[in-house]
Design a protein around this motif. Structure first.
Motif, PDB file in Angstrom:
ATOM      1  N   THR A  51       6.541  -1.926   5.342  1.00  0.00           N
ATOM      2  CA  THR A  51       6.174  -3.196   5.951  1.00  0.00           C
ATOM      3  C   THR A  51       6.873  -3.247   7.309  1.00  0.00           C
ATOM      4  N   SER A  52       6.741  -4.333   8.001  1.00  0.00           N
ATOM      5  CA  SER A  52       7.376  -4.426   9.316  1.00  0.00           C
ATOM      6  C   SER A  52       8.895  -4.507   9.219  1.00  0.00           C
ATOM      7  N   THR A  53       9.429  -4.827   8.032  1.00  0.00           N
ATOM      8  CA  THR A  53      10.875  -5.001   7.900  1.00  0.00           C
ATOM      9  C   THR A  53      11.537  -4.114   6.855  1.00  0.00           C
ATOM     10  N   SER A  54      10.751  -3.448   6.003  1.00  0.00           N
ATOM     11  CA  SER A  54      11.338  -2.690   4.890  1.00  0.00           C
ATOM     12  C   SER A  54      10.455  -1.521   4.492  1.00  0.00           C
ATOM     13  N   SER A  55      11.046  -0.602   3.731  1.00  0.00           N
ATOM     14  CA  SER A  55      10.311   0.466   3.059  1.00  0.00           C
ATOM     15  C   SER A  55      10.561   0.311   1.567  1.00  0.00           C
ATOM     16  N   VAL A 110       0.868  -1.178   0.000  1.00  0.00           N
ATOM     17  CA  VAL A 110       0.000   0.000   0.000  1.00  0.00           C
ATOM     18  C   VAL A 110       0.901   1.224   0.000  1.00  0.00           C
ATOM     19  N   PHE A 111       0.956   1.900  -1.159  1.00  0.00           N
ATOM     20  CA  PHE A 111       1.820   3.064  -1.319  1.00  0.00           C
ATOM     21  C   PHE A 111       1.076   4.338  -0.943  1.00  0.00           C
ATOM     22  N   ARG A 112       1.823   5.290  -0.395  1.00  0.00           N
ATOM     23  CA  ARG A 112       1.275   6.604  -0.075  1.00  0.00           C
ATOM     24  C   ARG A 112       2.172   7.675  -0.686  1.00  0.00           C
ATOM     25  N   LYS A 113       1.568   8.801  -1.046  1.00  0.00           N
ATOM     26  CA  LYS A 113       2.343   9.923  -1.572  1.00  0.00           C
ATOM     27  C   LYS A 113       2.722  10.848  -0.433  1.00  0.00           C
ATOM     28  N   SER A 141      13.949  -0.967  -2.557  1.00  0.00           N
ATOM     29  CA  SER A 141      13.633  -1.405  -1.195  1.00  0.00           C
ATOM     30  C   SER A 141      14.773  -1.029  -0.267  1.00  0.00           C
ATOM     31  N   PHE A 142      14.401  -0.615   0.935  1.00  0.00           N
ATOM     32  CA  PHE A 142      15.350  -0.202   1.957  1.00  0.00           C
ATOM     33  C   PHE A 142      15.066  -0.990   3.219  1.00  0.00           C
ATOM     34  N   PRO A 143      16.099  -1.544   3.857  1.00  0.00           N
ATOM     35  CA  PRO A 143      15.890  -2.343   5.062  1.00  0.00           C
ATOM     36  C   PRO A 143      15.551  -1.485   6.281  1.00  0.00           C
ATOM     37  N   GLY A 144      14.813  -2.092   7.183  1.00  0.00           N
ATOM     38  CA  GLY A 144      14.545  -1.481   8.481  1.00  0.00           C
ATOM     39  C   GLY A 144      14.225  -0.011   8.428  1.00  0.00           C
ATOM     40  N   GLY A 145      14.899   0.779   9.241  1.00  0.00           N
ATOM     41  CA  GLY A 145      14.640   2.209   9.329  1.00  0.00           C
ATOM     42  C   GLY A 145      15.481   3.054   8.399  1.00  0.00           C
ATOM     43  N   ALA A 146      16.098   2.446   7.383  1.00  0.00           N
ATOM     44  CA  ALA A 146      16.998   3.191   6.495  1.00  0.00           C
ATOM     45  C   ALA A 146      16.291   4.323   5.763  1.00  0.00           C
ATOM     46  N   TRP A 147      15.087   4.093   5.243  1.00  0.00           N
ATOM     47  CA  TRP A 147      14.372   5.143   4.513  1.00  0.00           C
ATOM     48  C   TRP A 147      14.024   6.301   5.453  1.00  0.00           C
TER      49      TRP A 147
END
Length: 65
Positions: free
Chosen positions: A27-31, A8-11, A45-51
């Motif tokens: 998601t619970s593990t990626s952005s 589910v993408f958001r702008k 895709s970015f892991p964890g809190g990277a984004w």
């Protein structure tokens, strides 16, 4: 799609309404990040809190922008 579940993408709330922005799905593990003009194109895709960390660094002007 992740594990048979649609992302589910958001702008961004800073979007100018012209379609010149990125969309993010968490998601619970990626952005996941994609270009709003080409939603069927590539997705980064970015892991964890990277984004989130990247966005905070931009807000703190750590990149000179």
């Amino acid at each position: 799609m992740l594990n048979d579940q649609p992302l589910v993408f958001r702008k961004s709330s800073y979007s100018n309404g012209q379609g010149d922005c990125v969309e993010v799905a968490d998601t619970s593990t990626s952005s996941f990040v994609r270009d709003s003009k080409t939603p069927d194109g590539a997705t980064l895709s970015f892991p964890g809190g990277a984004w989130g960390a990247f966005v905070e660094d931009i807000k703190d002007s750590k990149f000179g922008v």
